[in-house]
Design a protein around this motif. Structure first.
Motif, PDB file in Angstrom:
ATOM      1  N   VAL A  25       0.251  -1.872   3.430  1.00 57.32           N
ATOM      2  CA  VAL A  25      -0.593  -1.081   2.958  1.00 57.32           C
ATOM      3  C   VAL A  25      -0.647  -1.868   1.176  1.00 57.32           C
ATOM      4  CG1 VAL A  25       0.771   0.831   0.872  1.00 57.32           C
ATOM      5  CG2 VAL A  25       0.851   1.732   3.360  1.00 57.32           C
ATOM      6  N   THR A  26       0.276  -2.631   1.549  1.00 58.78           N
ATOM      7  CA  THR A  26      -0.011  -3.653  -0.062  1.00 58.78           C
ATOM      8  C   THR A  26      -1.895  -3.983   0.757  1.00 58.78           C
ATOM      9  OG1 THR A  26       2.373  -3.941  -0.660  1.00 58.78           O
ATOM     10  CG2 THR A  26       0.340  -5.278  -1.063  1.00 58.78           C
ATOM     11  N   GLN A  27      -1.265  -5.091   1.244  1.00 61.80           N
ATOM     12  CA  GLN A  27      -2.562  -5.718   2.123  1.00 61.80           C
ATOM     13  C   GLN A  27      -4.038  -4.889   2.127  1.00 61.80           C
ATOM     14  OE1 GLN A  27      -2.240  -7.164   5.906  1.00 61.80           O
ATOM     15  NE2 GLN A  27      -0.453  -8.670   4.895  1.00 61.80           N
ATOM     16  N   SER A  28      -3.615  -3.646   2.369  1.00 58.63           N
ATOM     17  CA  SER A  28      -4.665  -2.037   2.448  1.00 58.63           C
ATOM     18  C   SER A  28      -5.503  -1.710   0.573  1.00 58.63           C
ATOM     19  CB  SER A  28      -4.596  -1.322   2.770  1.00 58.63           C
ATOM     20  OG  SER A  28      -5.469  -0.161   3.346  1.00 58.63           O
ATOM     21  N   LEU A  29      -4.244  -1.872   0.404  1.00 56.36           N
ATOM     22  CA  LEU A  29      -4.426  -1.213  -1.036  1.00 56.36           C
ATOM     23  C   LEU A  29      -5.649  -2.421  -2.017  1.00 56.36           C
ATOM     24  CD1 LEU A  29      -1.787   1.309  -1.944  1.00 56.36           C
ATOM     25  CD2 LEU A  29      -4.144   1.626  -1.424  1.00 56.36           C
ATOM     26  N   SER A  30      -4.893  -3.508  -1.234  1.00 57.69           N
ATOM     27  CA  SER A  30      -5.095  -5.294  -2.258  1.00 57.69           C
ATOM     28  C   SER A  30      -6.835  -4.898  -2.611  1.00 57.69           C
ATOM     29  CB  SER A  30      -4.996  -6.445  -2.122  1.00 57.69           C
ATOM     30  OG  SER A  30      -5.408  -6.434  -0.479  1.00 57.69           O
ATOM     31  N   ALA A  31      -7.475  -4.504  -2.151  1.00 60.11           N
ATOM     32  CA  ALA A  31      -8.836  -4.654  -2.054  1.00 60.11           C
ATOM     33  C   ALA A  31      -9.859  -3.434  -3.347  1.00 60.11           C
ATOM     34  CB  ALA A  31      -9.873  -4.300  -0.359  1.00 60.11           C
ATOM     35  N   ALA A  32      -8.875  -2.505  -3.339  1.00 58.63           N
ATOM     36  CA  ALA A  32      -9.387  -1.799  -4.668  1.00 58.63           C
ATOM     37  C   ALA A  32      -9.531  -2.134  -5.844  1.00 58.63           C
ATOM     38  CB  ALA A  32      -8.202  -0.652  -4.471  1.00 58.63           C
ATOM     39  N   ALA A  33     -10.998  -1.003  -6.219  1.00 57.15           N
ATOM     40  CA  ALA A  33     -10.927  -2.067  -7.339  1.00 57.15           C
ATOM     41  C   ALA A  33     -10.273  -1.549  -8.909  1.00 57.15           C
ATOM     42  CB  ALA A  33     -12.113  -1.459  -8.332  1.00 57.15           C
ATOM     43  N   ILE A  34      -9.107  -1.079  -8.589  1.00 55.17           N
ATOM     44  CA  ILE A  34      -8.183  -1.162 -10.329  1.00 55.17           C
ATOM     45  C   ILE A  34      -6.584  -1.212  -8.706  1.00 55.17           C
ATOM     46  CG2 ILE A  34      -6.572   0.451 -11.306  1.00 55.17           C
ATOM     47  CD1 ILE A  34      -9.700   2.253 -11.725  1.00 55.17           C
ATOM     48  N   PRO A  35      -5.999  -1.791  -9.312  1.00 54.96           N
ATOM     49  CA  PRO A  35      -4.578  -2.163  -9.031  1.00 54.96           C
ATOM     50  C   PRO A  35      -3.856  -0.753  -9.062  1.00 54.96           C
ATOM     51  CG  PRO A  35      -5.289  -4.776 -10.431  1.00 54.96           C
ATOM     52  CD  PRO A  35      -6.429  -2.789 -10.843  1.00 54.96           C
ATOM     53  N   PRO A  36      -2.990  -1.012  -7.447  1.00 58.88           N
ATOM     54  CA  PRO A  36      -2.181   0.128  -7.060  1.00 58.88           C
ATOM     55  C   PRO A  36      -0.963  -0.017  -8.447  1.00 58.88           C
ATOM     56  CG  PRO A  36      -2.035  -0.528  -5.169  1.00 58.88           C
ATOM     57  CD  PRO A  36      -3.668  -1.357  -6.084  1.00 58.88           C
ATOM     58  N   THR A  37      -0.305   1.137  -8.628  1.00 58.86           N
ATOM     59  CA  THR A  37       0.528   1.475  -9.402  1.00 58.86           C
ATOM     60  C   THR A  37       1.694   0.889  -8.261  1.00 58.86           C
ATOM     61  OG1 THR A  37       1.016   3.421  -9.529  1.00 58.86           O
ATOM     62  CG2 THR A  37      -0.136   2.748 -11.237  1.00 58.86           C
ATOM     63  N   ASP A  38       3.463   0.888  -8.669  1.00 59.11           N
ATOM     64  CA  ASP A  38       3.843   0.892  -7.393  1.00 59.11           C
ATOM     65  C   ASP A  38       4.196   2.474  -7.268  1.00 59.11           C
ATOM     66  OD1 ASP A  38       4.874  -1.691  -8.812  1.00 59.11           O
ATOM     67  OD2 ASP A  38       6.662  -1.225 -10.061  1.00 59.11           O
ATOM     68  N   GLN A  39       4.055   3.192  -7.861  1.00 57.92           N
ATOM     69  CA  GLN A  39       4.181   4.636  -7.425  1.00 57.92           C
ATOM     70  C   GLN A  39       3.105   5.630  -5.823  1.00 57.92           C
ATOM     71  OE1 GLN A  39       6.887   6.784  -7.386  1.00 57.92           O
ATOM     72  NE2 GLN A  39       5.968   7.753  -5.982  1.00 57.92           N
ATOM     73  N   GLU A  40       2.088   4.378  -6.425  1.00 59.38           N
ATOM     74  CA  GLU A  40       0.780   4.635  -5.440  1.00 59.38           C
ATOM     75  C   GLU A  40       1.170   3.730  -4.384  1.00 59.38           C
ATOM     76  OE1 GLU A  40      -2.750   5.259  -8.558  1.00 59.38           O
ATOM     77  OE2 GLU A  40      -2.206   3.787  -7.734  1.00 59.38           O
ATOM     78  N   VAL A  41       1.942   3.050  -4.608  1.00 59.28           N
ATOM     79  CA  VAL A  41       2.152   1.639  -3.294  1.00 59.28           C
ATOM     80  C   VAL A  41       3.513   3.073  -2.273  1.00 59.28           C
ATOM     81  CG1 VAL A  41       3.342  -0.055  -2.213  1.00 59.28           C
ATOM     82  CG2 VAL A  41       1.665  -0.230  -4.342  1.00 59.28           C
ATOM     83  N   VAL A  42       4.094   3.166  -2.806  1.00 61.61           N
ATOM     84  CA  VAL A  42       5.519   4.213  -2.192  1.00 61.61           C
ATOM     85  C   VAL A  42       4.725   5.484  -1.720  1.00 61.61           C
ATOM     86  CG1 VAL A  42       7.129   5.306  -2.750  1.00 61.61           C
ATOM     87  CG2 VAL A  42       7.293   2.919  -4.160  1.00 61.61           C
ATOM     88  N   ASP A  43       4.085   5.719  -2.664  1.00 62.55           N
ATOM     89  CA  ASP A  43       3.176   6.817  -1.951  1.00 62.55           C
ATOM     90  C   ASP A  43       2.616   6.726  -0.611  1.00 62.55           C
ATOM     91  OD1 ASP A  43       4.461   8.746  -4.190  1.00 62.55           O
ATOM     92  OD2 ASP A  43       3.057   8.509  -4.943  1.00 62.55           O
ATOM     93  N   ALA A  44       1.562   6.047  -0.381  1.00 55.85           N
ATOM     94  CA  ALA A  44       1.465   5.575   0.529  1.00 55.85           C
ATOM     95  C   ALA A  44       1.608   4.951   1.716  1.00 55.85           C
ATOM     96  CB  ALA A  44       0.445   4.235   0.115  1.00 55.85           C
ATOM     97  N   ILE A  45       2.704   4.214   1.515  1.00 57.47           N
ATOM     98  CA  ILE A  45       4.384   3.852   2.392  1.00 57.47           C
ATOM     99  C   ILE A  45       4.805   5.514   2.992  1.00 57.47           C
ATOM    100  CG2 ILE A  45       6.301   3.145   2.748  1.00 57.47           C
ATOM    101  CD1 ILE A  45       5.767   0.715   1.544  1.00 57.47           C
ATOM    102  N   GLY A  46       5.311   6.357   2.482  1.00 53.27           N
ATOM    103  CA  GLY A  46       5.446   7.341   2.602  1.00 53.27           C
ATOM    104  C   GLY A  46       4.336   8.826   3.722  1.00 53.27           C
ATOM    105  N   THR A  47       3.220   8.124   2.780  1.00 56.87           N
ATOM    106  CA  THR A  47       2.738   8.223   3.943  1.00 56.87           C
ATOM    107  C   THR A  47       2.418   8.152   5.286  1.00 56.87           C
ATOM    108  OG1 THR A  47       1.357   9.272   1.673  1.00 56.87           O
ATOM    109  CG2 THR A  47      -0.083   9.585   4.267  1.00 56.87           C
ATOM    110  N   GLN A  48       2.118   7.109   5.430  1.00 60.61           N
ATOM    111  CA  GLN A  48       2.535   6.139   6.500  1.00 60.61           C
ATOM    112  C   GLN A  48       3.220   6.197   7.321  1.00 60.61           C
ATOM    113  OE1 GLN A  48      -0.935   5.241   7.100  1.00 60.61           O
ATOM    114  NE2 GLN A  48      -0.312   2.873   7.578  1.00 60.61           N
ATOM    115  N   ILE A  49       4.799   6.401   7.079  1.00 58.15           N
ATOM    116  CA  ILE A  49       5.458   6.586   7.639  1.00 58.15           C
ATOM    117  C   ILE A  49       6.093   8.052   8.046  1.00 58.15           C
ATOM    118  CG2 ILE A  49       8.218   6.575   7.985  1.00 58.15           C
ATOM    119  CD1 ILE A  49       7.906   4.235   6.114  1.00 58.15           C
TER     120      ILE A  49
END
Length: 429
Positions: free
Chosen positions: A111-135
């Motif tokens: 998830v971190t590698q995928s979101l690192s290409a975004a124009a706006i860096p993701p927040t910690d909560q967005e990373v956690v939410d993305a991890i939860g969605t993946q799992i």
């Protein structure tokens, strides 16, 4: 039972034997395990020889983990007389505990590698939410259940590997043993505990992805560049080390005064209680420590297997474990190892398609379908014709049988010695 209680009474007298003298099999087992580990390492793909494939190294590593949990079962059943049909549940809990961290950490990297290409860096909560969605997307959720509260910490999840099986065994054992539930009723209770746990884990709202289980566990976070051949041999070493330490631990538990009490409980629980020993404490100690070691074995097994689901905790798995110990020879630590290794490797050969089908003309025997029938017949045959199991063959070879002494006391070979003159009351009757 007479020899056991005499041993318990006479522990304080005479020269006390050393641990190795009481357990000569320990050195032989550790030597054989070391040579086996060295041989597999040299012949593996990790060293470049490639004689043993990576997949087979993983099979051998998993087999060593199964040998360790078989020793746990042997101590509980073969030495203490508790036929537990729930020890594979502790094994599975250890796998789930380490699997949570493996899934979280691996998904976090993706998830971190995928979101690192975004124009706006993701927040910690967005990373956690993305991890939860993946799992949890596979079960229609994206929120982390409370059971995943420590999944981001390897240290805490390793504590869970030890604490959860140990606490469950402690609570269950305390309730069962204080009520003096024994025999088949205790076996039914352990099986009911295992069934309830597996049925709960099958539900999607259990927090552990229901029937899908945890997958991708062979991908170790932080070692993405390391080949599977190298990882497989590392886990093989870890499994061999755990098996060696577990063998020494349980050899200590089943030797000396403690071992005499434990075997006495197996043979005549009421008599041991009459001698003044707190039987429930000994049973609870054995049940709990074997559950903890079974959890550790599971934590080493499932990263090599790559996946764990609730079927691994089903009661049938614990029944298979009892069959392994019976075939190997219960009441002998090396017998449990032999039984687990023999049946596990034979199962891999028959169910993996390596065993050739037998064409009888009117019917083709496919071993993938008939393996469990063969295993059942083997268990029945061992029970009827070789109750000491495969390990009993080693007893005939390694242990010198003492002469059957009859007649009066005296120096002759067939007579009883003076120091053997302590006669049990029951013998006089």
């Amino acid at each position: 039972m007479t020899s056991v209680t005499e041993n318990m009474v006479s522990q304080g007298g005479g020269a006390r034997k050393s641990f190795i003298a009481q357990n000569p099999s320990v050195l032989w087992f550790l030597l054989a395990l070391a040579l086996f580990t060295l041989g597999v390492t040299v012949l593996s793909e990790a060293t470049g020889s490639g004689v043993i494939s990576t997949s087979f190294v993983k099979t051998l590593g998993k087999t060593l983990c199964l040998c360790l949990v078989a020793i746990c079962m042997d101590v509980v059943w073969g030495y203490c007389g508790i036929l537990s049909l729930g020890h594979m549940a502790f094994f599975g809990i250890g796998g789930y505990a380490i699997g949570q961290w493996l899934m979280y950490a691996r998904t976090e990297i993706i998830v971190t590698q995928s979101l690192s290409a975004a124009a706006i860096p993701p927040t910690d909560q967005e990373v956690v939410d993305a991890i939860g969605t993946q799992i949890f997307g596979v079960v229609g959720s994206s929120e982390f259940p409370m059971i995943w509260a420590f999944s981001d910490s390897l240290f805490l999840q390793l504590l869970m590997v030890i604490a959860v099986p140990g606490l469950l065994a402690l609570v269950f054992g305390w309730l069962a043993f204080r009520s003096r539930v024994t025999g088949v009723y205790l076996s039914i209770l352990t099986q009911a505990m295992t069934l309830a746990l597996s049925l709960y884990l099958f539900q999607n709202d259990s927090g552990l992805r229901g029937n899908n289980g945890l997958s991708g566990l062979q991908n170790i976070p932080g070692f993405e560049e390391t080949s599977q051949a190298t990882l497989s041999i590392v886990f093989f070493w870890a499994a061999a080390l755990a098996l060696g330490l577990g063998y020494v631990l349980f050899a200590w538990v089943t030797s000396g005064k403690m071992g005499s009490v434990v075997r006495g409980i197996r043979d005549d629980e009421a008599r041991v209680r009459f001698l003044g020993y707190h039987v429930e404490s000994f049973k609870l100690f054995v049940f709990t420590i074997t559950a903890v070691v079974a959890g550790i074995a599971g934590a080493l097994y499932y990263p090599q297997a790559g996946i764990i689901n609730p079927a691994e905790i089903a009661p049938i798995a614990s029944i298979y474990l009892a069959v392994w110990v019976a075939i190997g020879g219960r009441g002998r630590l090396y017998g449990a190892v032999i039984g687990a290794a023999f049946v596990s490797l034979l199962s891999s050969w028959f169910t993996g398609g390596s065993a050739p089908d037998i064409n009888l003309g009117f019917y083709v025997v496919k071993w993938t379908d008939w393996w469990l029938v063969l295993l059942g017949f083997s268990f029945v045959a061992v029970t009827l014709f070789a109750p000491k199991g495969i390990g009993g063959l080693f007893d005939l070879i390694m242990i010198k049988r003492t002469p059957d002494r009859q007649g009066d006391y005296g120096p002759s070979e067939g007579a009883k010695r003076a120091e053997e003159g302590s006669v049990d009351v029951e013998d006089v009757k």
